[in-house]
Design an enzyme around this catalytic site. Structure first.
Site, short mmCIF file in Angstrom:
data_model
loop_
_atom_site.label_atom_id
_atom_site.label_comp_id
_atom_site.label_asym_id
_atom_site.label_seq_id
_atom_site.Cartn_x
_atom_site.Cartn_y
_atom_site.Cartn_z
N ASN A 211 -9.74 10.52 -13.38
CA ASN A 211 -9.77 10.69 -11.53
C ASN A 211 -7.70 10.13 -11.54
O ASN A 211 -6.96 10.73 -12.28
CB ASN A 211 -9.68 9.01 -12.42
CG ASN A 211 -8.95 8.58 -13.39
OD1 ASN A 211 -7.74 8.29 -12.83
ND2 ASN A 211 -9.44 7.92 -14.46
N PHE B 168 -7.69 -5.37 -14.20
CA PHE B 168 -7.33 -5.07 -12.54
C PHE B 168 -8.57 -4.34 -12.33
O PHE B 168 -9.79 -4.15 -13.24
CB PHE B 168 -6.43 -3.68 -12.78
CG PHE B 168 -5.06 -3.81 -12.27
CD1 PHE B 168 -4.54 -4.32 -11.36
CD2 PHE B 168 -4.87 -4.23 -14.18
CE1 PHE B 168 -2.42 -4.05 -11.70
CE2 PHE B 168 -3.26 -5.05 -14.21
CZ PHE B 168 -1.94 -4.21 -13.16
N LYS C 122 -15.66 -10.72 -17.87
CA LYS C 122 -15.17 -9.64 -18.92
C LYS C 122 -14.43 -10.81 -20.13
O LYS C 122 -13.23 -10.47 -20.65
CB LYS C 122 -14.15 -8.29 -18.52
CG LYS C 122 -15.20 -7.92 -17.92
CD LYS C 122 -14.61 -6.68 -17.94
CE LYS C 122 -16.36 -5.25 -16.95
NZ LYS C 122 -15.36 -3.89 -16.96
#
Ligand SMILES: Cc1cc2nc3c(=O)[nH]c(=O)nc-3n(C[C@H](O)[C@H](O)[C@H](O)COP(=O)(O)O)c2cc1C
Length: 401
Positions: free
Chosen positions: A209, A325, A343
């Protein structure tokens, strides 16, 4: 930061001019102190011109002196937030290791209470000599820090260790040594993940990425400067910053393994890596040949590192904190809040990538989202300053819970 830059009599002294300029350009006040031998390699006029400050030294004929030279070493020693000696000769290391005060620089090295950093440069045989290594050991025992010389072709024609470290690395080390400590982060063990992951399709092709790793690296630096003990798990090709243990990884699975290994010993984690969500079902051992018709790539999910760390997170007394993030191009707040809950994160930094600013661009804005909702945005700022703002924000919050 007020930086006192000591420059001693090695051939690498010419690089000190670039270092002085780099530090000055970054907004620091830099005063140079030359040894007599140092002044044979580089002139005080060069250094004074680059820093806009007087250059100090051993020889009053060559240097500008303050009105009361008898106390100059004390004045300079008190002025400095950090003292860096670059390049540092074997001679100066030996003087300081043995408490000798033969000239202005060696005297103020004894007189200062500021942290001291050495960037040695010398011939390989000199560097490896047990006397030099013993002196370095003594200086480290006094609490001084060292930026190890690099390996390479030396001015003496030999190749090996002894080349002055890269000036960017010395500047990074000066930040680390002289940075403003934040009490709630001092001495804390912090895991930082940064960079992209790569999943190989075959020996020449890969899935990755556009993350550079810069934001995570800047966060690691800001945490280090604040006094945390940083453990960086790094994907991609960026250089590892000064003063932290770095585990280099390539795939999501390798990043997961490195994080799982470190996490039980950590006080907290900031997960800034851009981890691949999928990997090819199969990695071909030989280069895949092109076919005639349409081709299909079969992908499988990688493990969710953040989710795993969240599931293993210690809570209550001696609890751990976990920050992540969320790079979102739509439904920003809902997605970030969902990630926070799912999470088990303590905060998520919302990164609006619809503006096209997240990857590789300089100025960026992050909005911290916590259980109570979104907080005041941090930025827009260049990534290094944004990382400092993020760490300062978290230091204040973690210090108040
Ligand atoms: C051309 C030349 C290059 C030198 N380069 C180095 C060097 O890279 N590292 C070092 O430790 N000493 C080097 N020396 C030796 C030092 O200059 C010498 O030990 C001197 O006394 C150091 O003084 P200072 O530590 O007060 O600056 C060099 C000497 C000369 C003549």
């Amino acid at each position: 930061m007020r930086i006192l830059l000591g420059i001693t009599g090695g051939i690498a002294a010419y690089k000190a001019a670039d270092l002085a300029r780099l530090l000055t350009n970054r907004g620091h006040a830099v005063r140079c102190v030359l040894t007599e031998a140092g002044a044979r390699f580089i002139t005080p006029l060069t250094l004074a011109s680059l820093t806009g400050e007087s250059c100090f030294g051993a020889n009053p004929d060559h240097h500008e002196w303050r009105p009361s030279p008898s106390v100059e070493h004390i004045e300079l020693a008190r002025w400095a937030d950090v003292v860096a000696v670059a390049p540092a000769t074997a001679n100066m290391l030996g003087q300081a290791a043995n408490g000798l005060a033969g000239d202005l620089l060696s005297t103020l090295l004894l007189a200062t209470r500021a942290p001291i950093l050495w960037a040695p440069a010398m011939n390989t045989a000199m560097w490896k000599h047990p006397a030099v290594q013993a002196n370095l050991g003594r200086l480290e025992a006094f609490g001084h820090r060292i930026v190890e010389p690099a390996e390479g072709m030396l001015a003496c024609g030999e190749a090996g260790a002894g080349k002055l470290a890269d000036i960017e690395r010395i500047a990074d080390a000066i930040r680390a040594v002289g940075g403003e400590r934040l009490p709630s982060l001092m001495g804390k063990q912090v895991l930082v993940t940064a960079g992209p992951t790569c999943e190989d399709l075959d020996p020449v092709r890969l899935l990755t990425n556009r993350s550079t790793g810069e934001m995570g690296i800047e966060i690691a630096r800001a945490l280090r400067d604040a006094g945390a003990d940083v453990h960086l798990v790094l994907g991609g090709g960026m250089a590892s910053p000064y003063g932290m243990e770095t585990v280099r990884v390539r795939t999501a699975a390798a990043m997961m393994a490195a994080c799982a290994d470190l996490w039980p010993r950590m006080d907290g984690c900031i997960a800034a890596a851009a981890v691949a969500d999928q990997r090819p079902l199969q990695e071909a051992m030989e280069k895949v040949k092109k076919g005639d018709g349409p081709e299909t790539l079969e992908l499988v999910r990688t493990q969710d590192i953040l989710l795993n760390l969240g599931m293993q997170k210690r809570v209550g007394q001696n609890g751990q904190w976990l920050l992540g993030f969320a790079a979102e191009s739509e439904h920003h707040l809902e997605n970030a809040s969902a990630k926070l809950a799912k999470k088990k994160l303590d905060a998520v930094f919302l990164n609006d990538i619809s503006t096209g600013k997240a990857f590789g661009h300089q100025d960026n804005t992050l909005t911290p989202v916590v259980a109570e909702g979104p907080q005041a945005p941090l930025g827009p700022l260049p990534k290094d300053q944004l990382a400092m703002a993020l760490v300062a924000w978290w230091a204040e919050r973690v210090g108040s819970i």
